[in-house]
Design an enzyme around this catalytic site. Structure first.
Site, short mmCIF file in Angstrom:
data_model
loop_
_atom_site.label_atom_id
_atom_site.label_comp_id
_atom_site.label_asym_id
_atom_site.label_seq_id
_atom_site.Cartn_x
_atom_site.Cartn_y
_atom_site.Cartn_z
N ASN A 17 36.01 -45.37 14.99
CA ASN A 17 36.00 -46.67 15.65
C ASN A 17 34.85 -47.45 15.03
OD1 ASN A 17 35.78 -48.88 17.31
ND2 ASN A 17 35.11 -47.74 19.12
N TRP A 18 35.22 -48.38 14.14
CA TRP A 18 34.17 -49.09 13.40
C TRP A 18 33.46 -50.13 14.26
CZ3 TRP A 18 36.03 -50.54 7.76
CH2 TRP A 18 36.33 -49.38 7.05
N LYS A 19 34.05 -50.46 15.41
CA LYS A 19 33.49 -51.54 16.24
C LYS A 19 33.34 -52.80 15.39
CE LYS A 19 31.51 -48.03 19.12
NZ LYS A 19 30.61 -47.69 20.20
N HIS B 145 38.59 -49.14 25.79
CA HIS B 145 37.25 -48.70 25.39
C HIS B 145 36.24 -49.24 26.41
CE1 HIS B 145 33.50 -48.28 23.21
NE2 HIS B 145 34.12 -47.37 22.46
N GLU C 195 33.46 -50.54 26.12
CA GLU C 195 32.86 -51.86 25.79
C GLU C 195 33.81 -52.99 26.17
OE1 GLU C 195 31.84 -50.86 21.73
OE2 GLU C 195 30.43 -49.37 22.52
N GLU D 276 35.32 -40.57 26.84
CA GLU D 276 34.08 -41.10 26.30
C GLU D 276 33.12 -41.41 27.45
OE1 GLU D 276 34.74 -42.77 22.06
OE2 GLU D 276 34.87 -44.41 23.48
N GLY E 51 26.85 -44.30 21.58
CA GLY E 51 25.84 -45.01 20.80
C GLY E 51 24.41 -44.75 21.26
N SER F 11 28.54 -40.23 20.60
CA SER F 11 27.52 -39.63 19.73
C SER F 11 27.97 -38.31 19.11
CB SER F 11 26.20 -39.46 20.48
OG SER F 11 25.72 -40.72 20.93
N GLY G 7 32.13 -43.35 16.63
CA GLY G 7 31.61 -44.69 16.41
C GLY G 7 30.62 -44.72 15.26
N GLY G 8 29.34 -44.62 15.57
CA GLY G 8 28.29 -44.76 14.56
C GLY G 8 28.51 -43.90 13.32
#
Ligand code: PGA
Length: 248
Positions: free
Chosen positions: A9-11, A94, A96, A166, A172, A211, A232-233
Protein backbone atom coordinates in the site's frame (compact mmCIF):
# COMPACT_ATOMS: atom_id res chain seq x y z
CA UNK A 1 -3.56 -24.65 1.96
CA UNK A 2 -4.10 -20.93 1.43
CA UNK A 3 -1.50 -19.30 -0.79
CA UNK A 4 0.26 -16.40 0.91
CA UNK A 5 -0.48 -12.94 -0.43
CA UNK A 6 1.52 -9.75 0.03
CA UNK A 7 0.15 -6.38 -1.05
CA UNK A 8 1.99 -3.08 -0.94
CA UNK A 9 0.00 0.00 0.00
CA UNK A 10 1.99 2.93 -1.30
CA UNK A 11 -0.40 5.49 0.23
CA UNK A 12 0.20 9.01 -1.14
CA UNK A 13 3.82 8.54 -2.12
CA UNK A 14 5.75 8.44 -5.36
CA UNK A 15 6.53 10.16 -8.63
CA UNK A 16 6.92 8.86 -12.17
CA UNK A 17 10.66 8.64 -11.66
CA UNK A 18 10.73 6.95 -8.24
CA UNK A 19 7.87 4.60 -9.18
CA UNK A 20 9.71 3.42 -12.28
CA UNK A 21 12.63 2.18 -10.21
CA UNK A 22 10.40 0.67 -7.53
CA UNK A 23 8.11 -1.13 -9.98
CA UNK A 24 11.03 -2.54 -11.95
CA UNK A 25 12.77 -3.64 -8.77
CA UNK A 26 9.69 -5.38 -7.41
CA UNK A 27 8.87 -7.00 -10.74
CA UNK A 28 12.35 -8.52 -11.00
CA UNK A 29 12.73 -9.30 -7.30
CA UNK A 30 9.59 -11.38 -6.87
CA UNK A 31 9.61 -13.08 -10.28
CA UNK A 32 10.55 -16.48 -8.90
CA UNK A 33 8.71 -16.32 -5.56
CA UNK A 34 5.78 -18.50 -4.61
CA UNK A 35 3.66 -15.82 -2.91
CA UNK A 36 1.05 -13.78 -4.75
CA UNK A 37 2.09 -10.14 -4.88
CA UNK A 38 0.33 -6.87 -5.65
CA UNK A 39 0.96 -3.15 -5.29
CA UNK A 40 -1.77 -0.61 -4.63
CA UNK A 41 -0.65 2.69 -6.11
CA UNK A 42 -2.12 6.22 -6.19
CA UNK A 43 -4.72 6.66 -8.95
CA UNK A 44 -2.59 8.74 -11.35
CA UNK A 45 0.01 5.99 -11.47
CA UNK A 46 -2.29 3.10 -12.40
CA UNK A 47 -1.33 3.39 -16.04
CA UNK A 48 2.34 3.39 -15.11
CA UNK A 49 1.81 0.26 -13.01
CA UNK A 50 0.00 -1.40 -15.89
CA UNK A 51 2.90 -0.59 -18.22
CA UNK A 52 5.59 -1.71 -15.82
CA UNK A 53 3.90 -4.82 -14.42
CA UNK A 54 1.94 -6.18 -17.40
CA UNK A 55 2.90 -9.79 -18.09
CA UNK A 56 4.62 -10.14 -14.70
CA UNK A 57 3.47 -12.03 -11.61
CA UNK A 58 2.79 -8.74 -9.77
CA UNK A 59 -0.79 -7.48 -9.86
CA UNK A 60 -1.81 -3.89 -9.19
CA UNK A 61 -4.69 -2.14 -7.58
CA UNK A 62 -6.04 1.04 -6.03
CA UNK A 63 -6.19 2.22 -2.43
CA UNK A 64 -9.87 3.12 -2.44
CA UNK A 65 -12.87 3.15 -4.78
CA UNK A 66 -16.12 5.08 -5.04
CA UNK A 67 -19.28 3.38 -3.82
CA UNK A 68 -21.07 4.89 -6.86
CA UNK A 69 -21.07 3.45 -10.37
CA UNK A 70 -20.86 6.83 -12.16
CA UNK A 71 -22.26 10.33 -12.09
CA UNK A 72 -21.86 13.70 -10.45
CA UNK A 73 -19.33 12.74 -7.77
CA UNK A 74 -16.49 15.19 -8.36
CA UNK A 75 -13.11 13.77 -7.48
CA UNK A 76 -14.25 10.17 -7.16
CA UNK A 77 -13.03 7.15 -9.13
CA UNK A 78 -15.36 4.25 -9.95
CA UNK A 79 -14.62 0.54 -9.83
CA UNK A 80 -15.18 0.15 -13.57
CA UNK A 81 -12.56 2.86 -14.20
CA UNK A 82 -10.11 0.91 -12.07
CA UNK A 83 -10.94 -2.27 -13.96
CA UNK A 84 -10.26 -0.36 -17.19
CA UNK A 85 -6.70 0.15 -16.00
CA UNK A 86 -6.21 -3.55 -15.39
CA UNK A 87 -6.60 -3.32 -11.62
CA UNK A 88 -7.28 -6.56 -9.87
CA UNK A 89 -7.53 -5.20 -6.31
CA UNK A 90 -9.02 -2.25 -4.47
CA UNK A 91 -8.42 -1.56 -0.80
CA UNK A 92 -11.62 -0.58 1.01
CA UNK A 93 -12.01 0.61 4.60
CA UNK A 94 -8.39 1.46 5.29
CA UNK A 95 -8.26 3.10 8.71
CA UNK A 96 -6.94 6.33 7.16
CA UNK A 97 -10.07 6.50 5.00
CA UNK A 98 -12.27 5.67 7.96
CA UNK A 99 -10.71 8.26 10.25
CA UNK A 100 -9.77 11.15 7.91
CA UNK A 101 -12.46 10.87 5.23
CA UNK A 102 -15.46 9.65 7.17
CA UNK A 103 -15.81 6.21 5.59
CA UNK A 104 -18.38 4.61 7.87
CA UNK A 105 -19.00 0.86 8.06
CA UNK A 106 -21.92 1.25 5.66
CA UNK A 107 -19.90 3.31 3.15
CA UNK A 108 -17.13 0.69 3.31
CA UNK A 109 -19.68 -2.05 2.65
CA UNK A 110 -21.01 -0.09 -0.35
CA UNK A 111 -17.47 0.33 -1.69
CA UNK A 112 -16.86 -3.39 -1.21
CA UNK A 113 -19.99 -4.13 -3.22
CA UNK A 114 -19.04 -1.67 -5.97
CA UNK A 115 -15.62 -3.29 -6.30
CA UNK A 116 -17.13 -6.77 -6.52
CA UNK A 117 -19.60 -5.71 -9.19
CA UNK A 118 -16.68 -4.61 -11.37
CA UNK A 119 -14.92 -7.94 -10.76
CA UNK A 120 -12.24 -6.38 -8.61
CA UNK A 121 -11.04 -8.18 -5.50
CA UNK A 122 -11.71 -5.94 -2.50
CA UNK A 123 -9.10 -5.92 0.25
CA UNK A 124 -11.26 -5.12 3.26
CA UNK A 125 -9.36 -3.51 6.14
CA UNK A 126 -10.56 -3.87 9.71
CA UNK A 127 -8.89 -3.00 12.97
CA UNK A 128 -9.17 -1.30 16.33
CA UNK A 129 -7.64 1.93 17.64
CA UNK A 130 -5.36 1.97 20.67
CA UNK A 131 -8.20 3.35 22.77
CA UNK A 132 -10.47 0.50 21.66
CA UNK A 133 -7.79 -2.10 22.44
CA UNK A 134 -7.27 -0.63 25.90
CA UNK A 135 -11.02 -0.70 26.50
CA UNK A 136 -11.03 -4.38 25.53
CA UNK A 137 -13.45 -3.93 22.64
CA UNK A 138 -11.16 -5.16 19.83
CA UNK A 139 -13.35 -8.19 19.09
CA UNK A 140 -16.52 -6.10 19.02
CA UNK A 141 -15.02 -3.47 16.71
CA UNK A 142 -13.56 -5.94 14.23
CA UNK A 143 -16.76 -8.00 14.21
CA UNK A 144 -18.88 -4.89 13.63
CA UNK A 145 -16.68 -3.82 10.69
CA UNK A 146 -16.86 -7.31 9.18
CA UNK A 147 -20.58 -7.74 9.79
CA UNK A 148 -21.39 -4.54 7.89
CA UNK A 149 -19.97 -6.16 4.76
CA UNK A 150 -21.47 -9.61 5.41
CA UNK A 151 -24.94 -8.18 5.90
CA UNK A 152 -24.81 -6.03 2.76
CA UNK A 153 -22.98 -8.36 0.38
CA UNK A 154 -23.59 -11.84 1.81
CA UNK A 155 -21.07 -14.39 2.98
CA UNK A 156 -20.42 -15.74 -0.52
CA UNK A 157 -18.96 -12.35 -1.49
CA UNK A 158 -16.23 -12.80 1.10
CA UNK A 159 -15.02 -15.84 -0.81
CA UNK A 160 -13.95 -13.47 -3.58
CA UNK A 161 -12.26 -10.98 -1.32
CA UNK A 162 -9.31 -10.56 0.99
CA UNK A 163 -9.46 -9.28 4.56
CA UNK A 164 -6.66 -7.32 6.21
CA UNK A 165 -6.44 -6.98 9.96
CA UNK A 166 -4.67 -3.69 10.62
CA UNK A 167 -4.58 -2.56 14.24
CA UNK A 168 -4.65 1.23 13.89
CA UNK A 169 -2.09 1.67 16.65
CA UNK A 170 0.44 -0.36 14.66
CA UNK A 171 0.10 1.46 11.32
CA UNK A 172 3.16 3.52 10.50
CA UNK A 173 4.12 3.67 14.15
CA UNK A 174 6.85 1.05 14.32
CA UNK A 175 4.70 -0.75 16.88
CA UNK A 176 3.72 -4.19 15.65
CA UNK A 177 1.13 -6.51 17.07
CA UNK A 178 2.93 -9.51 18.49
CA UNK A 179 2.39 -12.69 16.49
CA UNK A 180 0.13 -13.91 19.31
CA UNK A 181 -1.92 -10.69 19.42
CA UNK A 182 -2.37 -10.74 15.66
CA UNK A 183 -3.17 -14.47 15.54
CA UNK A 184 -5.86 -14.01 18.18
CA UNK A 185 -7.72 -11.46 16.05
CA UNK A 186 -7.16 -13.38 12.81
CA UNK A 187 -8.63 -16.48 14.42
CA UNK A 188 -11.58 -14.46 15.64
CA UNK A 189 -12.23 -13.13 12.11
CA UNK A 190 -12.06 -16.63 10.66
CA UNK A 191 -14.37 -17.98 13.36
CA UNK A 192 -16.89 -15.20 12.68
CA UNK A 193 -16.92 -16.12 8.97
CA UNK A 194 -17.08 -19.85 9.81
CA UNK A 195 -20.30 -19.25 11.73
CA UNK A 196 -21.86 -18.33 8.36
CA UNK A 197 -19.92 -20.66 6.08
CA UNK A 198 -17.09 -22.99 7.07
CA UNK A 199 -15.88 -23.37 3.49
CA UNK A 200 -15.57 -19.63 2.93
CA UNK A 201 -13.75 -19.30 6.25
CA UNK A 202 -11.26 -22.02 5.38
CA UNK A 203 -10.36 -20.39 2.07
CA UNK A 204 -10.37 -16.76 3.19
CA UNK A 205 -7.02 -15.02 3.15
CA UNK A 206 -6.53 -12.73 6.13
CA UNK A 207 -3.53 -10.41 5.89
CA UNK A 208 -1.82 -8.65 8.75
CA UNK A 209 -0.90 -4.97 8.34
CA UNK A 210 0.81 -2.58 10.71
CA UNK A 211 4.58 -2.03 10.63
CA UNK A 212 5.32 -5.38 8.99
CA UNK A 213 9.01 -5.38 8.09
CA UNK A 214 11.57 -7.90 6.81
CA UNK A 215 12.57 -8.51 10.44
CA UNK A 216 9.13 -9.51 11.73
CA UNK A 217 7.36 -10.79 8.60
CA UNK A 218 8.36 -14.43 8.92
CA UNK A 219 7.24 -14.79 12.52
CA UNK A 220 3.90 -13.10 11.83
CA UNK A 221 3.21 -15.11 8.70
CA UNK A 222 4.07 -18.36 10.46
CA UNK A 223 0.88 -17.99 12.51
CA UNK A 224 -1.84 -20.40 11.37
CA UNK A 225 -4.37 -17.70 10.47
CA UNK A 226 -2.02 -15.07 9.02
CA UNK A 227 -2.03 -15.48 5.27
CA UNK A 228 0.19 -12.60 4.24
CA UNK A 229 0.65 -8.90 4.72
CA UNK A 230 -0.58 -5.46 3.73
CA UNK A 231 2.59 -3.41 3.73
CA UNK A 232 2.81 0.38 3.97
CA UNK A 233 6.18 1.96 4.71
CA UNK A 234 8.26 -1.09 3.81
CA UNK A 235 6.54 -1.31 0.40
CA UNK A 236 8.34 1.87 -0.67
CA UNK A 237 11.76 0.23 -0.45
CA UNK A 238 12.12 -2.47 -3.09
CA UNK A 239 14.58 -4.58 -1.10
CA UNK A 240 12.36 -4.54 2.00
CA UNK A 241 9.19 -5.36 0.10
CA UNK A 242 10.91 -8.19 -1.78
CA UNK A 243 12.27 -9.59 1.49
CA UNK A 244 8.76 -9.64 2.96
CA UNK A 245 7.45 -11.37 -0.17
CA UNK A 246 10.27 -13.93 0.15
CA UNK A 247 9.34 -14.53 3.80
CA UNK A 248 5.81 -15.32 2.64
P1 PGA B 1 2.61 0.35 7.65
O1 PGA B 1 1.18 0.60 6.96
O2 PGA B 1 3.16 -0.93 7.10
O3 PGA B 1 3.44 1.54 7.25
O4 PGA B 1 2.38 0.28 9.12
C1 PGA B 1 0.30 -0.45 6.71
C2 PGA B 1 -0.97 0.06 6.08
O5 PGA B 1 -1.41 1.16 6.43
O6 PGA B 1 -1.57 -0.61 5.22
Amino acid sequence: MRKKFVAGNWKMHGSLATNAALLDGVRAGVASLAAEVAVCVPYPYLDQARGALGGSNVAWGAQDVSEHAQGAYTGEVSATMLADFGCRYAIVGHSERRSYYGDTDSVVAAKFEAAMKANLVPILCVGETLDEREKNVTAAVVTRQLDAVISRCGIAALAKSIVAYEPVWAIGTGLTASPEQAQEVHALIRARVAREDAGVAAGLRILYGGSMKPGNAKELMAQPDIDGGLIGGAALVAADFIAICAAA
